[in-house]
Design a protein around this motif. Sequence first.
Motif, PDB file in Angstrom:
ATOM      1  N   LEU A 146       0.821  -1.109  -0.063  1.00 11.73           N
ATOM      2  CA  LEU A 146       0.097  -0.092  -0.141  1.00 11.73           C
ATOM      3  C   LEU A 146       0.841   1.304   0.047  1.00 11.73           C
ATOM      4  CD1 LEU A 146      -2.908  -0.891   2.240  1.00 11.73           C
ATOM      5  CD2 LEU A 146      -2.682  -1.076  -0.004  1.00 11.73           C
ATOM      6  N   LEU A 147       2.203   1.051   0.298  1.00 12.61           N
ATOM      7  CA  LEU A 147       3.032   2.506   0.103  1.00 12.61           C
ATOM      8  C   LEU A 147       3.724   2.461  -1.161  1.00 12.61           C
ATOM      9  CD1 LEU A 147       4.564   2.227   4.002  1.00 12.61           C
ATOM     10  CD2 LEU A 147       2.519   3.391   2.911  1.00 12.61           C
ATOM     11  N   GLY A 148       3.321   1.568  -2.133  1.00  9.02           N
ATOM     12  CA  GLY A 148       3.919   1.771  -3.417  1.00  9.02           C
ATOM     13  C   GLY A 148       4.854   0.512  -3.680  1.00  9.02           C
ATOM     14  N   PRO A 149       5.159   0.326  -4.936  1.00 13.02           N
ATOM     15  CA  PRO A 149       6.002  -0.649  -5.386  1.00 13.02           C
ATOM     16  C   PRO A 149       7.463  -0.737  -4.844  1.00 13.02           C
ATOM     17  CG  PRO A 149       5.589   0.683  -7.259  1.00 13.02           C
ATOM     18  CD  PRO A 149       4.491   1.235  -6.131  1.00 13.02           C
ATOM     19  N   ASP A 150       7.862   0.385  -4.517  1.00 16.07           N
ATOM     20  CA  ASP A 150       9.147   0.626  -4.187  1.00 16.07           C
ATOM     21  C   ASP A 150       9.385  -0.188  -2.672  1.00 16.07           C
ATOM     22  OD1 ASP A 150       9.779   1.873  -6.296  1.00 16.07           O
ATOM     23  OD2 ASP A 150       9.785   3.971  -5.562  1.00 16.07           O
ATOM     24  N   HIS A 151       8.314  -0.293  -1.983  1.00 13.66           N
ATOM     25  CA  HIS A 151       8.350  -0.538  -0.585  1.00 13.66           C
ATOM     26  C   HIS A 151       7.858  -1.964  -0.425  1.00 13.66           C
ATOM     27  CE1 HIS A 151       9.084   3.507   0.976  1.00 13.66           C
ATOM     28  NE2 HIS A 151       8.248   4.056   0.143  1.00 13.66           N
ATOM     29  N   THR A 152       7.252  -2.673  -1.520  1.00 14.54           N
ATOM     30  CA  THR A 152       6.696  -3.805  -1.334  1.00 14.54           C
ATOM     31  C   THR A 152       7.553  -5.030  -0.898  1.00 14.54           C
ATOM     32  OG1 THR A 152       4.973  -3.238  -2.883  1.00 14.54           O
ATOM     33  CG2 THR A 152       5.248  -5.513  -2.470  1.00 14.54           C
ATOM     34  N   GLN A 153       8.868  -5.247  -1.668  1.00  9.91           N
ATOM     35  CA  GLN A 153       9.653  -6.514  -1.347  1.00  9.91           C
ATOM     36  C   GLN A 153      10.224  -6.426   0.070  1.00  9.91           C
ATOM     37  OE1 GLN A 153      10.904  -9.085  -2.558  1.00  9.91           O
ATOM     38  NE2 GLN A 153      10.105  -9.239  -4.540  1.00  9.91           N
ATOM     39  N   THR A 154      10.445  -4.914   0.462  1.00  5.76           N
ATOM     40  CA  THR A 154      11.027  -4.951   1.668  1.00  5.76           C
ATOM     41  C   THR A 154      10.046  -5.160   2.930  1.00  5.76           C
ATOM     42  OG1 THR A 154      12.475  -3.202   0.896  1.00  5.76           O
ATOM     43  CG2 THR A 154      12.027  -3.185   3.542  1.00  5.76           C
ATOM     44  N   GLY A 222       0.088 -13.076  -5.155  1.00  2.00           N
ATOM     45  CA  GLY A 222      -1.532 -12.989  -4.880  1.00  2.00           C
ATOM     46  C   GLY A 222      -2.201 -11.613  -4.638  1.00  2.00           C
ATOM     47  N   LEU A 223      -1.407 -10.743  -4.602  1.00  2.00           N
ATOM     48  CA  LEU A 223      -1.799  -9.468  -4.552  1.00  2.00           C
ATOM     49  C   LEU A 223      -2.829  -8.915  -5.487  1.00  2.00           C
ATOM     50  CD1 LEU A 223       1.114  -7.699  -2.815  1.00  2.00           C
ATOM     51  CD2 LEU A 223      -1.040  -8.275  -1.449  1.00  2.00           C
ATOM     52  N   ASP A 224      -3.711  -8.627  -5.461  1.00  2.00           N
ATOM     53  CA  ASP A 224      -4.576  -7.692  -6.624  1.00  2.00           C
ATOM     54  C   ASP A 224      -4.854  -6.377  -6.234  1.00  2.00           C
ATOM     55  OD1 ASP A 224      -6.225  -7.754  -8.872  1.00  2.00           O
ATOM     56  OD2 ASP A 224      -7.301  -9.380  -8.384  1.00  2.00           O
ATOM     57  N   ALA A 225      -5.644  -5.694  -7.115  1.00  3.10           N
ATOM     58  CA  ALA A 225      -5.975  -4.273  -6.897  1.00  3.10           C
ATOM     59  C   ALA A 225      -6.330  -3.951  -5.597  1.00  3.10           C
ATOM     60  CB  ALA A 225      -6.787  -3.775  -8.163  1.00  3.10           C
ATOM     61  N   TYR A 226      -6.295  -2.649  -5.289  1.00  5.90           N
ATOM     62  CA  TYR A 226      -6.802  -2.197  -3.886  1.00  5.90           C
ATOM     63  C   TYR A 226      -7.569  -0.776  -4.377  1.00  5.90           C
ATOM     64  CZ  TYR A 226      -2.430   0.275  -3.513  1.00  5.90           C
ATOM     65  OH  TYR A 226      -1.527   1.182  -3.714  1.00  5.90           O
ATOM     66  N   PRO A 227      -8.717  -0.368  -3.473  1.00 12.40           N
ATOM     67  CA  PRO A 227      -9.319   0.644  -3.920  1.00 12.40           C
ATOM     68  C   PRO A 227      -8.483   2.008  -3.943  1.00 12.40           C
ATOM     69  CG  PRO A 227     -10.619  -0.420  -2.318  1.00 12.40           C
ATOM     70  CD  PRO A 227      -9.115  -1.214  -2.374  1.00 12.40           C
ATOM     71  N   ALA A 228      -9.050   2.676  -5.142  1.00 11.53           N
ATOM     72  CA  ALA A 228      -8.260   4.033  -5.312  1.00 11.53           C
ATOM     73  C   ALA A 228      -8.301   4.969  -4.315  1.00 11.53           C
ATOM     74  CB  ALA A 228      -8.785   4.420  -6.748  1.00 11.53           C
ATOM     75  N   TYR A 229      -9.486   5.016  -3.381  1.00  6.32           N
ATOM     76  CA  TYR A 229      -9.380   6.046  -2.755  1.00  6.32           C
ATOM     77  C   TYR A 229      -8.450   5.965  -1.403  1.00  6.32           C
ATOM     78  CZ  TYR A 229     -12.127   2.944   0.413  1.00  6.32           C
ATOM     79  OH  TYR A 229     -12.649   1.719   1.430  1.00  6.32           O
ATOM     80  N   TYR A 230      -7.786   4.796  -1.107  1.00  2.00           N
ATOM     81  CA  TYR A 230      -6.809   4.513  -0.202  1.00  2.00           C
ATOM     82  C   TYR A 230      -5.847   5.502  -0.213  1.00  2.00           C
ATOM     83  CZ  TYR A 230      -8.126  -0.252   1.240  1.00  2.00           C
ATOM     84  OH  TYR A 230      -8.963  -1.362   1.659  1.00  2.00           O
TER      85      TYR A 230
END
Length: 460
Positions: A146-154, A222-230
């Motif tokens: 949820l903080l963006g792709p640059d943070h996902t792996q970490t 397994g991650l899919d889209a999440y709401p844009a309002y987040y």
Amino acid sequence: MITVLPLDTPGLGDRTYLAHDGEVALVVDPQRDYDRVLGLAEAAGVRITHVFESHIHNDYVTGGLELARAVGAQYLLNADDDVSFERTGVRDGDVVEVGDLMRVRILHTPGHTHTHLSFALEADGESVAVFTGGSLLFGSTGRPDLLGPDHTQTLAHAQWHSARRLAAELPDETAVYPTHGFGSFCSATQSGGTASTIGQEKLANPALTTDEARYVDELIAGLDAYPAYYAHMGPSNSAGPGTPDLSLPQQADPAELRRRIEAGEWVVDLRSGTAFAAGHVGGTVNFGLDGQFVTYLAWLMPWGTPVTLLGETADDVAEAQRELVRVGIDRPAAMATGKPEDWTGDDELARFPQATFADLAGELTQPEPPVVLDVRRNQERAERFIDGSVHIPIHEVLDRIAEVPAGRVWVHCAGGYRAGVVAALLDAHGRDVVAVDDSFDNAGPAGLPLITPNLQELPA
């Protein structure tokens, strides 16, 4: 004796908790409409002295700050969170005394966010519970992207280690109380559980039963889209949201409703999909209170668009308004109550049919079969789909409406709610639609040809 009272918010798939010793209470992760928490405390005859926030939430606007101000409680969150208001900053290892009996040990459990905290509750030297926020969930963990792709792996790796830490440091009998995981898109997967302990999670939670590399790979895959309002929730929570105004908006007559529709505003019918299909004001959209109303409305509606609510009763409008303030949509532009005939003026009601998968199977045998539009998420589609159907996930429909082929469109999802939402949107854009109000489990038995990707065509 310590009592933990959960407070569910089904529309968002989240829980708030109030824990008390009969005299004083602590609250964890309260929703924006904190009057519900005050009601719990009043019914239990306890005084709230501490409000804990596990993280800067991405799926809702918190009520923690205003609740703490209202009752004169301490508001505690990670000292490293960059916020614009005064609070009590806490860090890993801190211990907070709540009354004479309760002690809360602060545990840094990054993964859902970098500064995420869990709260281990002890009484009389015994471990009672751990409030895990978006860390360890029932049979799952909070999503790390949820903080963006640059943070996902970490964050995915951190999530594994955080779950392992909780399992190592807390006794097996410790009750687990997560904030997410009851339908929230903040959860990596949905387990359907309603209660658990550290010991139970050790047996079934992927973060505790698989090695780090496999866990991370499977979690991210397994991650899919999440709401844009987040995207709007974190900034709002960091700024310090105020108390919502839950007074009803002004009443609108048919002429005003028509003006708002023609101006491009969203006029939202809160009735069920079945009632809407049977007769509605042309140009309105349908997000029924009988489904994930606020999640899909806030996701699909262009942020900042004025919204007017149409409900059979003022209570329906009030319920919708309460759900909207939880995601920062504070004041509806207007409202109307009654029946659709009361909202149309001299205009005729618009209608479209509903149908089953058996009805669709019959239509597909015709010389000119209709368009079949699948609006489920990518992960659902990847499991199986109707051969020849067009796939546009619900949250992409408005941006890709030109891709919907010409002709009558039969819209389906997994159970009917999302199909009704999309059918209403297409109807408002002048398309000829049929909403399939049926379980997708009935598609195969109805004779529809199903495809399982990478396998083979399933027999009808």
